[in-house]
Scaffold this motif. Structure first.
Motif, PDB file in Angstrom:
ATOM      1  N   MET A   1       1.064  -0.976  -0.031  1.00 31.88           N
ATOM      2  CA  MET A   1       0.214  -0.185   0.187  1.00 31.88           C
ATOM      3  C   MET A   1       0.950   1.949  -0.092  1.00 31.88           C
ATOM      4  O   MET A   1       0.142   2.266  -0.780  1.00 31.88           O
ATOM      5  CB  MET A   1      -0.993   0.141   1.219  1.00 31.88           C
ATOM      6  CG  MET A   1      -1.875   0.999   1.120  1.00 31.88           C
ATOM      7  SD  MET A   1      -2.978   1.161  -0.005  1.00 31.88           S
ATOM      8  CE  MET A   1      -3.917   2.714   0.060  1.00 31.88           C
ATOM      9  N   THR A 123      -1.141   2.732 -12.721  1.00 33.38           N
ATOM     10  CA  THR A 123      -1.883   1.379 -11.603  1.00 33.38           C
ATOM     11  C   THR A 123      -1.799  -0.062 -12.786  1.00 33.38           C
ATOM     12  O   THR A 123      -1.337  -0.048 -13.218  1.00 33.38           O
ATOM     13  CB  THR A 123      -3.382   1.140 -11.541  1.00 33.38           C
ATOM     14  OG1 THR A 123      -3.943   1.357 -12.713  1.00 33.38           O
ATOM     15  CG2 THR A 123      -3.546   3.249 -10.810  1.00 33.38           C
ATOM     16  N   ASN A 127      -3.601  -3.885  -8.238  1.00 33.90           N
ATOM     17  CA  ASN A 127      -3.701  -2.625  -7.007  1.00 33.90           C
ATOM     18  C   ASN A 127      -4.254  -1.624  -7.434  1.00 33.90           C
ATOM     19  O   ASN A 127      -4.914  -0.681  -6.818  1.00 33.90           O
ATOM     20  CB  ASN A 127      -2.527  -1.742  -7.076  1.00 33.90           C
ATOM     21  CG  ASN A 127      -1.889  -1.496  -7.673  1.00 33.90           C
ATOM     22  OD1 ASN A 127      -2.456  -0.963  -8.684  1.00 33.90           O
ATOM     23  ND2 ASN A 127      -0.646  -0.312  -8.207  1.00 33.90           N
ATOM     24  N   GLY A 129      -8.111  -1.302  -7.797  1.00 36.52           N
ATOM     25  CA  GLY A 129      -8.816  -0.924  -6.646  1.00 36.52           C
ATOM     26  C   GLY A 129      -8.445  -0.764  -5.759  1.00 36.52           C
ATOM     27  O   GLY A 129      -9.833   0.354  -5.378  1.00 36.52           O
ATOM     28  N   LYS A 130      -7.644  -1.061  -4.735  1.00 39.05           N
ATOM     29  CA  LYS A 130      -6.788   0.489  -3.950  1.00 39.05           C
ATOM     30  C   LYS A 130      -6.929   1.171  -4.001  1.00 39.05           C
ATOM     31  O   LYS A 130      -6.242   2.686  -3.551  1.00 39.05           O
ATOM     32  CB  LYS A 130      -6.180  -0.506  -2.991  1.00 39.05           C
ATOM     33  CG  LYS A 130      -6.056  -1.962  -2.398  1.00 39.05           C
ATOM     34  CD  LYS A 130      -4.683  -2.263  -1.682  1.00 39.05           C
ATOM     35  CE  LYS A 130      -4.588  -3.739  -0.951  1.00 39.05           C
ATOM     36  NZ  LYS A 130      -3.520  -4.405  -0.843  1.00 39.05           N
ATOM     37  N   SER A 133      -9.579   3.631  -4.358  1.00 37.65           N
ATOM     38  CA  SER A 133     -10.914   3.472  -2.988  1.00 37.65           C
ATOM     39  C   SER A 133      -9.405   4.991  -2.535  1.00 37.65           C
ATOM     40  O   SER A 133     -10.065   5.687  -2.293  1.00 37.65           O
ATOM     41  CB  SER A 133     -10.521   2.797  -2.109  1.00 37.65           C
ATOM     42  OG  SER A 133     -11.154   1.290  -2.937  1.00 37.65           O
ATOM     43  N   ALA A 134      -8.475   4.879  -3.212  1.00 38.65           N
ATOM     44  CA  ALA A 134      -7.236   6.254  -2.350  1.00 38.65           C
ATOM     45  C   ALA A 134      -8.257   7.052  -3.171  1.00 38.65           C
ATOM     46  O   ALA A 134      -7.847   8.595  -2.339  1.00 38.65           O
ATOM     47  CB  ALA A 134      -6.271   5.551  -2.472  1.00 38.65           C
ATOM     48  N   VAL A 397     -17.072  -1.185  -5.683  1.00 41.64           N
ATOM     49  CA  VAL A 397     -16.295  -0.002  -5.653  1.00 41.64           C
ATOM     50  C   VAL A 397     -16.780   1.391  -4.781  1.00 41.64           C
ATOM     51  O   VAL A 397     -17.562   1.431  -6.063  1.00 41.64           O
ATOM     52  CB  VAL A 397     -15.394  -0.747  -7.317  1.00 41.64           C
ATOM     53  CG1 VAL A 397     -16.139   0.211  -8.209  1.00 41.64           C
ATOM     54  CG2 VAL A 397     -13.938   0.186  -6.717  1.00 41.64           C
ATOM     55  N   ASN A 418     -11.968  -8.429 -11.198  1.00 38.85           N
ATOM     56  CA  ASN A 418     -11.532  -9.152  -9.864  1.00 38.85           C
ATOM     57  C   ASN A 418     -12.978 -10.163  -9.599  1.00 38.85           C
ATOM     58  O   ASN A 418     -12.491 -11.124  -8.895  1.00 38.85           O
ATOM     59  CB  ASN A 418     -12.310  -7.916  -9.053  1.00 38.85           C
ATOM     60  CG  ASN A 418     -11.414  -8.085  -7.655  1.00 38.85           C
ATOM     61  OD1 ASN A 418     -10.649  -8.469  -6.803  1.00 38.85           O
ATOM     62  ND2 ASN A 418     -12.502  -8.076  -6.345  1.00 38.85           N
TER      63      ASN A 418
END
Length: 422
Positions: A1, A123, A127, A129-130, A133-134, A397, A418
């Motif tokens: 992360m 991306t 990663n 999805g993360k 979200s960020a 998401v 996913n």
């Protein structure tokens, strides 16, 4: 992360700064408009102007980028936003403000397209999805933080508008000075509304109505606060609560949506939104048993209504994608964003004219009825078709309504990939 964030920290910082400036300007419209004596109907037209521009920018920005490149488009749009924010204090007249809001909406949409293209380019499938979200958290935190900045000045003078302009101006520095290469931008043409409705009636109708709700909350919330006599600090808190609820409700609603028929979650979320609006209306004439300050149910209603709106947007997108072949997803995603934009243009107009005729608490009545309409139509659709098995649905998401088509398409692809991996 940490490694992921280290590669895009400049972009996320820029987004936070952009949202600080944009979030200030949204609330300032209601505060300064009230000081200038604008009616609710006039301010609703001003509010709708932003979403008209936003809808146009989503379609035309990719064309501009292909002609002159990312950096030039990015810099040009930022310049127009900064200039327009200062111009609000020079011409305090409803139609002038409407034109300026159209310009800002167009430019902000373009800024999102460019920024999200850069994010997408940075991306990987592992990663994405993360990263999304960020990015969504950065947007929401920026809007909430903007409300705190509003307490540092007086909307009656130019200082806060100048501050918003400065924040937007400096937001481009970390993005443009980052080492990420400029990516290609391709935005699929939205599918026809009939094709979209045939693919997902609930997704189409729900996203249109939700566009009305979101634009009314974000654009007319400050107007409502001004008309019921809240102080500038209380209005800033009220708007912050609208967006703060989304941060807390996204995860539990998303978790449920991956395990239960999404139509049930959509209906339940929309119904809770309607109930929260009823709580807000209680503050107009509090019953004798409600032995609390009327400001408490207003703030609680804002937190709950806002907390239902943003997750509901992601739910409707996810539900629609569950029923669409992978090759049609880009066009369907574009159609949903377009449909949401149409609702966002109409919603503030309906709320503004209702507030003008009935009173400020029509703000809650119109939004509550719209939430209820989503609930009832969702229940009707449940009676017309079988549910898609949970094992065949895409991943959820936490997209926010201010994301452009680039993020929506990217999130759609990630959710499908996913789900297949699982």
């Amino acid at each position: 992360m940490i490694n992921m964030l280290s590669s895009v920290w400049a972009l996320l910082l820029g987004i936070v700064l952009i949202m600080l400036g944009n979030g200030m300007h949204f609330t300032l419209m209601g505060l300064r408009g009230g000081i200038e004596g604008f009616s609710s109907a006039e301010l609703s037209i001003v509010t709708s102007g932003y979403f008209l521009g936003f809808l146009s920018g989503a379609r035309f920005t990719p064309v501009l980028i292909q002609r002159v490149g990312h950096v030039r488009v990015f810099a040009a749009l930022g310049s127009f936003i900064s200039a327009a924010l200062i111009a609000f204090t020079l011409w305090a007249e409803p139609w002038t403000w409407t034109i300026l809001r159209i310009i800002i909406g167009f430019c902000m949409s373009g800024v999102y397209v460019v920024a999200e293209s850069w994010l997408n380019n940075a991306t990987t499938n592992e990663n994405r999805g993360k990263m999304l979200s960020a990015y969504m958290i950065a947007q929401t935190l920026g809007i909430i933080g903007a409300q705190g900045l509003l307490t540092l000045g007086d909307a009656a003078n130019a200082a806060l508008f100048i501050g918003a302009s400065i924040l937007v101006s400096i937001s481009f520095a970390p993005i443009l000075l980052s080492i990420q290469p400029a990516p290609a931008v391709t935005v699929a043409k939205p599918g026809g509304l009939k094709d979209l409705f045939d693919a997902s009636p609930l997704g189409t109708v729900g996203i249109f109505l939700l566009g009305s709700v979101y634009a009314s909350q974000s654009g007319m919330g400050a107007v409502f606060g001004s008309e019921i006599g809240l102080s500038a600090n209380q209005i800033a808190l009220f708007v912050a609560m609208l967006f703060g609820g989304a941060i807390f409700m996204q995860l539990p609603i998303g978790w449920l949506s991956d395990r239960i028929d999404r139509r049930k979650i959509i209906c339940g979320t929309a119904f809770l939104g309607a109930l929260s609006c009823g709580l807000g209306m209680m503050a107009q004439d509090p019953p004798s048993w409600l032995l609390v300050d009327p400001l408490i149910p207003i703030m609680a209603a804002a937190f709950l209504a806002g907390g239902m709106t943003t997750p509901l947007y992601a739910l409707l997108l996810a539900y629609t994608n569950d029923n669409v072949p992978a090759e049609d997803m880009p066009a369907i995603s574009g159609g949903l964003v377009f449909t949401f934009g149409l609702g966002a243009i109409i919603g503030p107009l309906a709320v503004g004219f209702a507030m003008d005729r009935v009173g400020p608490f029509a703000f809650w009545a119109v939004i509550g009825v719209t939430f209820l309409a989503i609930t009832l139509y969702g229940l009707y659709r449940m009676s017309q078709s079988e549910a898609t098995p949970v094992s065949e649905t895409d991943a959820y998401v936490n997209l926010v309504p201010s994301a452009s088509i680039v993020a929506v398409e990217d999130a759609t692809s990630w959710a499908a990939e996913n789900a297949e991996a699982e």
